[in-house]
Design an enzyme around this catalytic site. Structure first.
Site, PDB file in Angstrom:
ATOM      1  N   CYS D 125     -38.422  11.189 -41.784  1.00  0.00           N
ATOM      2  CA  CYS D 125     -37.149  10.715 -42.334  1.00  0.00           C
ATOM      3  C   CYS D 125     -37.144  10.883 -43.859  1.00  0.00           C
ATOM      4  O   CYS D 125     -37.845  11.751 -44.396  1.00  0.00           O
ATOM      5  CB  CYS D 125     -36.881   9.278 -41.911  1.00  0.00           C
ATOM      6  SG  CYS D 125     -35.138   8.801 -42.139  1.00  0.00           S
ATOM      7  N   ASP D 194     -37.035   0.028 -42.329  1.00  0.00           N
ATOM      8  CA  ASP D 194     -35.703  -0.561 -42.439  1.00  0.00           C
ATOM      9  C   ASP D 194     -35.783  -2.072 -42.393  1.00  0.00           C
ATOM     10  O   ASP D 194     -35.011  -2.770 -43.046  1.00  0.00           O
ATOM     11  CB  ASP D 194     -34.801  -0.026 -41.334  1.00  0.00           C
ATOM     12  CG  ASP D 194     -34.174   1.282 -41.780  1.00  0.00           C
ATOM     13  OD1 ASP D 194     -34.855   2.314 -41.674  1.00  0.00           O
ATOM     14  OD2 ASP D 194     -33.048   1.241 -42.307  1.00  0.00           O
TER      15      ASP D 194
END
Lengths: 307, 307, 307, 307, 307, 307
Positions: D125, D194
Site C-alpha cells: 500500500c 489504519d
C-alpha cells in the site's frame, strides 16, 4: 462355511470385530473356490463376484471386510482357466488369513521396539494393536508407565486400564480433557486406527486427533498401530471417510436436557503431519506411504469404482 | 458483619463463589474501619492487618479473596492519621465492591461485542462471565450457535447447556474429546478463568488449554472473560499456580478399578500465545497486559511477600 | 569516589561486571550531588549532566552503566532549586543501588519458585542471575538436575558446571550441538540476559536463541533472569542492539586455517514468542511488558536522544 | 476556524487525511476554549462536549478524529473552574497537535534505525509513516532495496513505487500474489496501520495480514509504523473494528461479469503474533503494549461508552 | 500427422495447451512406429529417438511434452526386434493417450468426492482440473460457494469466475490480497499444477503458495488436481524447476514507471507440508508419493540424464 | 580377499569408512560365490549365509555393512540350483559395488542442481556426500558462500572448512551455537546422514537436528545427501536407531571437572518434516519415500528378523 451362512453370521453379528469378519469372509470365498467343480473360468469368476457382493452387502462400510474380499479376488481377471483361478483365490485367501493372524504379534513387537525403557506412554480408546505393543514392551522387561484416556462417550479407556492393570502394567486413568495437561510428562503416544486414508490421514476414535495435536505441540512422537487391511482403497478413488454420528443417548439422556442438541461423532481424522510412524505388519512406515500400501495390496483396481 | 462472623461464614461455605467471597470480605474490612473509634493510626493499621489475615486464612488459595483484601488495604502505610486511614479503607472497599458488581455487566457487553452475528461459539465448563457474554450477544439479537463441552469429570457443561437452552440460545452439547472435531466449524471460543498469572497464562478448568490449542490450530480466536481480581499478584512474585489434584472418585469409583491409578487435575494452564484477548471490566486487553493490571491494582507491594 | 576517579576505574577495568559498574557510577553521582555547596540549580544540573557524560564515555555500549546514570539523573529538570535537586539525585541513587543489591536475591527466589521439584533444568553460558535461581531451588531442597551447555567459543559453561557441582547440584555438561537432543528430557530452561529490547527480545550469549527455539519446539518453558537495568531504553527509540563480532582467535587459531574466514558473533537475539517469562526484581513479567518497564524507569526521556 | 466551519470542512472533504483531520479538529476545540468568556465551568464543559459530538458526527468511524477529540477533552471533569478548564483544553490541544506534527519525523527515524544497511525491504500500500522510515534509511546512506506490492484493488503501491524511485531508492514493483515468492529474499517488512486494537492487532490495507503471515513463515521481522492516535480506544471497550466493504466496481466492472459476485473488503486484521514491533512517536513497542498506549492517552474513560 | 508436421504445429502454437501437446506428440510417435517397415530394431530405435528429440526441441520446458515422449519411448531398449518395438511403442502411446483423455473425468470425480455439501471452496488462476472437480461437485447437486482469486498479473481468475457462473455455480471474485481474509470462512481450497517435483512440491501459478500457506494456517485442506504427466522426472535427477520471469509489461506499462523495476515471476513452489492431497488419474495421493508416481511411470531412466 | 581375511581387515580397521567397508564385504561374498565348485544349492546357500554372519559380526551396528550383505544375498532362496545362485550373487554384488562407486558423482551432481548461483550454503560435520554437492556447484561456476559449523566435540567442521578452502570455495567457520544466528542469511542447508529410518527420519552427527530446526524456522530448505545403503531396514522392523554415547573425554578432561557429569551423544535424529529432500543415487526423494527405498532394495525380507 458357505457364503450365505457366512453372510448371515456377519449380518446377525454372530461374527464380529474387524479382524474376525475379515478372516471369516476370506475363508468363505476360499471354500467356494476350493469346492468348485466346473470347468468354465467365466462362470467361476461370476460366481465369486456375486459371493463377494453378498458378503459386502452385510456391512458395506466395514473397511476390513471390503479389503478382505478385494484381497482374495485380486487379479482374478488374469487367470486363463478355472484351475488357475481356483489356485489364485485359495492362495490369496491363505496369504490374507495368515497375515491377519500374524499381524497382532508382528505389530506388537515392532511397536514395542519403539517404546524405550523408562517411558511414559499415552493411549486412548481400546485398540487391540496399541495394547499389543504396550504389553509386549512390558513383557520385554521395560519399565513403562501408561496414561489411558477415558474415551467418552463410551469410555473404552476403562477396558484398556483394566487390561493393562491385570497384566501388571503401571497404568493411570485420566479424563479426555486432561490429555494436554499430562502430555508434558509423556514420552510417546500409541493409538490404533479404524481406517487409514490414501494420504496417510488416520481415522480413529473421537479424541485421537486432539491427542495427536497435543503430542505434536510437545514434540512427543505418535505411533499408530494398524493392520494393513485398515488402509482404505476407496479413499484412493476420492471418497472421503464419512464420520459416523451415533445416538445422542450414548452421551446423555436427552430427556434430561430439554432444548439442548447433542452431537456424537464417533471418529475424527488425524492429519499425517502429526503422525510419526504407522506400524503395520508390513513394517514401520511413514504416513505418506499409505498410498503405496494400498496400491501394493489392491493395485489400481482400487480406482475402478470411480471410473 | 464483623470479621469473625464473616470468616466463619466463608469457612463454612455459607458464603461461596469467587465474587461473593470477595465482596463480603471487602465489606467486613470496610465496616471494621468505619466503626473504628480510636485515634492511633498504628493500632488501626495493626487491627486491619490482623483482620485481613483472619479472613485470608479461611481460604488461603482463593485468588479473589486474597485480592479483595489486598485491594482494600492498599496504600495503608501512606496514611498519616487514623481518619485518613479510615477514609482510605472505606473508599478502597467501595471502589472494589462497586467494580465487582458492575463487572459482570461490563464484561458481558464487551465480550458480546466480539461475537459476530451468525457465529458458532464454543465454550467449556460453566463460567459466569463467559455465559454473560454469550447471553448478551443473544439478547442483542445476534443469531448464534453454541457448542458446550461436557467438562469431565464434574460435567459443569451440563449446567451451561441447560442455562443457555432455557434462555433460548441454540446450544449443542459435545464430549470433551470432540472439541477439535467441532473446531473446524467454530468461529470464536469463549472461556472463563480461575486465575491469571502475571505473564498472561490463564489457569482454568482442565480441558481449557487443549481447547485453546485446537482453536489456535484452526485460527479461531479465543476470548477469556475474567474480572480483574482474578489476576494473581503472587505469580508476579514468582509463585507458580499449583494445579490442585482432586479426589479420584470424581472420575470413577476406584473400587471398580483395582490396580489402576486415577489422576484428577482440576485445572490446566493456557499459554498466552493461544489467547486472543482477555475481557476484564477494565477493558479488552492482550494477555501480555496481565502484569500491568496487577501492578495497577496492587502496586509493587505484590512483591513484598517474597522479599 | 569522585567522578574522574570513578571514570578511570571503569575505563581501566579496575571496576568491572555489569552490576558493579552500575552501582559504582550511581554512587559517584550521588556523592557529587551530596557534596555540592552552590545555590544555583542550573549550575548543579549542568555539572551533573557533564559528570554523567564523563562516566558514559568510558563504556558507551554498556547498558547497565547507561541505565544507572539515567536512573540517577531522572526527573532532574523538575526540581525548582538546588536543594530539591540534591535530594532527588541522592534519593534516586539510593533507590537504584539498593534495588541492584537486592536484585540477585529477589530474582533468585522468584526464579526458584518456577522450578518444580524433580525437574531437569537446562542453562547456557554463565549467568549470575540464572545460577542464583538454580542454587536457590537447590537450597530449598528441590531435587533438580541441570544440563549446562558448553557455550563455545569461550566455554563459560565450564564455570557454570563447576559452580553448580561445588554447591552439590547434580550437573551434566553438554556440547552446544546437543541442546536439542537433551531438550526432549528437559522440564524448564533458565538463561540470563545482556540486554532486553523494548519489544521484549532478549540479547544474550550466542546460542541462547537456538536453545530457546528448541525449548519452544518441545513445549519447555524458557525463563529469562535479568535485573531491570538490563532493559535498553535506546531500543525504545529505534536503535537496534548491535551484535558485536569478536576476535576470530577466540574460535580457532586463524593461522591454522589458511583461506578460511571465521565469524564470531558474541550475542544473538531471542524473539519474545519463545520466552515464557522474564524474572526481574520488579516481578515476573511477560516479555511484552519490557516497554512498560522501560517507561516506568526512564520515562519518555528515553526517546529524547532520537528527537 | 470555528466548530461549525471545521465540521463542514471535514464533511465536505475539504480537509482530509487522518493526520490533517485530527489536528484541525483539535485546533477548533482549542479555539473554542481559548475564546470562551463565561465563568461557569459547567456551561463550558457542556459546550465543549457538544462541539466534540458535532465534529465526531462528520466522520464517526475515523479513528484519528475520535482520538483527537478525546485527547483534547481528556480529564475535563477534574477542573474546578472555567479558567482551569480553558487551560487544560488548550494545553491538551497543543500537546496533541505538536505531537502529531513531530510524529512523522520521529517514527521515520526510529523505523530507519531498524533497517540495516544492505537490506531488502518489503512494503505494501502507500503508508506515509512506512515510507518515512524507508526514505530516512536511504537518506542515512544505507544501501537498501525495496519491494513494493501493487495493493489491488486500488493499486496504491504504484504511488509508493514512484515516490521511492523519485527519491533515488532502488525499488521493484511486484503483484500481490508474488509476496511470498519474494519473501525468501527479504530482510525486513515495513507497513503502516489504519487502526490498532487494544490487543495489538493491526487493521491495515487488505493484503497486509497475508504479507505478515509470509514474513512470519520466513523469520522476517515485520515493523508497523503508526502514530499513537491510530490506537483505538473503542476496541478496549469490546468493539470489533468492522472491515469496510467497498464498491465492487473498484475491482472490476460488474457489468462484464454477469452472475458473478464481487467481494471488496478494504482492510484486514494482522494478529499480534506476526508483528515484531510497532513504531510510534512514543517509542518502539511490542504489539502487546497497545492497551497501555490507549490507557495512557485516554485513561479508563475509554471504557465509559460501554458502561 | 508426421513428426515434422507435428513439431511445426507445436512450435507455431497451432497445437497448444499441456494436454493437447502431449497427446498429439504421443500420437505422432505411435504413427511413426506403426508405419515403420524396416526389420532392424536398432534403426527404428534411433529413428524414434531422433523423432523424440525433434518434438522435445519445440518446447523444451513443457513438462507434459517431455513426459509424453518419455512415456511412449519407455522400455524401448528391452525389445529384441523391430516387431516387438513397434508393438511396445503403439501400446505405450495408446495407454498414454487414453489415460490423458480419461484424466479430466477421473480427477473431476475424485476431487468432487472431497468437496462436502455446503462447502465454501477457494481457487486461484484457471485450472482445467480444479474446475472439473468444482463443476462435478455442483453437478452432483452439492450446494457450494466458490471464491475465485483474480490471479494478477494476467487475471485468469476472470475466466474461472465466468465459467463457473455460466454453469450456475455461486461464485465470488476476490483480489489476490484478500485470500487470507476470506480463508477464515473457507472449507476447502482446490488448485491445479503446472509441474510437480519429486519431493511433492507443486509448481503452479504465482500466488498459489501463499494461498496454500493461508489455508494451512486456518486448517483448511488444500487439494491439488493434476494429471500424472505433470510430475517432473527431471526433478528426480536434481534439477530445480526454474521459475520463469515474464515480461514486466504484463504487470504495468513500464514507461509510466520511470526508475521503477518490475519483477514478474509466473509461478511459485508450494511446499508439500501445505498440501493435503494431490488428485491424479492414478488416485488420490499424499504429496510424498510424487517420487513413486515418477518411478512407476518413467522408471529409473529418469535419472539417466544426470549420469 | 576371502571371507576371514576380509572380516579381519574390517575388525582391525585396516578397512574403514562406510563406503569402503560395504564394497569390500560385497566383493568378498562375490568371490566366494564365483569360486564355488560344488553342485548343491543348499550347501552354497548355507555357506553364503555363514559368510554373511561372519562379516556382520565384525561391526554389527554399521548400517552400510549390514545393507551390503543383505543386498548381495537378496533373493537367494529363489534360485533353483547352484549355478543360478552363483550368478545371482555375482550380479547382486556387481550392481551393489558399481552403484556405490557411482553414488558420490551422482549425488554430487543432483545436490549441486539444487544449489542456486549466489547462494549461501550451511553445512555441519564432514559429510563426503554433502561436500561432493558443494564442490560440484563450485565446479559448475556457481558463486557460493559456505558456512561450516565446527561440530563439537570432535570438530569435524575443521576438515570441511579446510577442504573447501583448498578447493577455492569461499568458506566461513562458525561455532555450533551460532547456527541460528547465521541462518537468517542462509539460502540452503546441506548435510549428510549416518542412517535413515523407514519413516524418513535422518540420523546424523549431533547438532544436525537443531540446524534442521533453525532452517525450518527460517524457511531455508534442508538437503540430506545419502547413498541408498544408508537406509536402515531394521527400522522398518521396529528397531529404533540407538544414539551411541561416546567417551566423555572427547568433550573435556573429566579430571578437571570433579563432580560434573558429561554427556556425549554422537548422533541425533532429524524428523522428516524438517527435511526438504534426500538426495540419493536413486534420485531426489521426499523423506517419506524412505520406506519405498528400503522395500525396493531389500524386499519384505527386511521384516524377517522380527518374525
Amino acid at each position: 462355511m458357505d457364503i450365505d451362512g457366512t453372510a448371515e453370521a456377519i449380518r446377525t453379528m454372530e461374527v464380529r470385530g474387524a479382524a474376525k469378519i475379515a478372516t471369516v469372509a476370506a475363508g468363505a470365498l476360499r471354500d467356494l473356490a476350493a469346492g468348485w467343480e466346473g470347468d468354465d473360468v467365466g462362470t467361476l469368476r461370476e460366481e465369486l463376484g456375486r459371493a463377494g457382493r453378498t458378503l459386502l452387502d452385510t456391512r458395506p462400510t466395514a473397511v476390513s471386510l471390503r479389503n478382505a474380499i478385494a484381497a482374495v479376488l485380486k487379479d482374478m481377471e488374469t487367470c486363463p482357466d478355472a484351475t488357475a483361478l481356483k489356485e489364485l483365490v485359495e492362495s490369496n485367501a491363505d496369504v490374507f488369513i495368515s497375515r491377519s493372524e500374524q499381524a497382532k504379534g508382528l505389530i506388537g513387537r515392532m511397536c514395542a521396539g519403539r517404546i524405550r525403557d523408562g517411558s511414559t506412554v499415552m493411549t486412548i480408546c481400546n485398540s487391540t494393536m496399541a495394547i499389543a505393543g504396550i504389553l509386549e514392551a512390558h513383557r520385554q522387561g521395560k519399565s513403562i508407565r501408561v496414561l489411558a484416556a477415558e474415551s467418552r462417550p463410551r469410555r473404552q479407556g476403562y477396558i484398556t486400564a483394566r487390561t493393562l492393570a491385570e497384566a501388571g502394567v503401571d497404568v493411570t486413568l485420566i479424563v479426555d480433557s486432561a490429555v494436554r495437561y499430562h502430555m508434558a510428562k509423556t514420552d510417546v503416544a500409541v493409538v490404533g486406527a479404524d481406517a487409514i486414508a490414501s494420504n496417510g490421514a488416520v481415522i480413529n476414535k473421537i479424541g485421537t486427533s486432539q491427542l495427536a495435536l497435543a503430542a505434536h505441540e510437545a514434540r512427543v512422537p505418535l505411533i499408530v498401530c494398524a493392520e494393513s487391511y485398515k488402509f482404505s482403497p476407496l479413499t484412493m478413488g476420492g471418497e472421503l471417510v464419512e464420520i459416523e454420528m451415533r445416538d445422542p443417548a450414548e452421551v446423555v439422556d436427552p430427556g434430561e436436557f430439554p432444548g439442548v442438541k447433542i452431537s456424537n461423532p464417533v471418529f475424527d481424522a488425524t492429519p499425517p503431519e502429526y503422525i510419526d510412524v504407522i506400524v503395520t505388519e508390513l513394517g514401520v512406515i511413514p504416513p505418506g506411504a499409505a498410498y503405496e500400501i494400498i496400491v501394493q495390496q489392491f493395485g489400481y483396481g482400487a480406482l475402478s469404482e470411480v471410473e
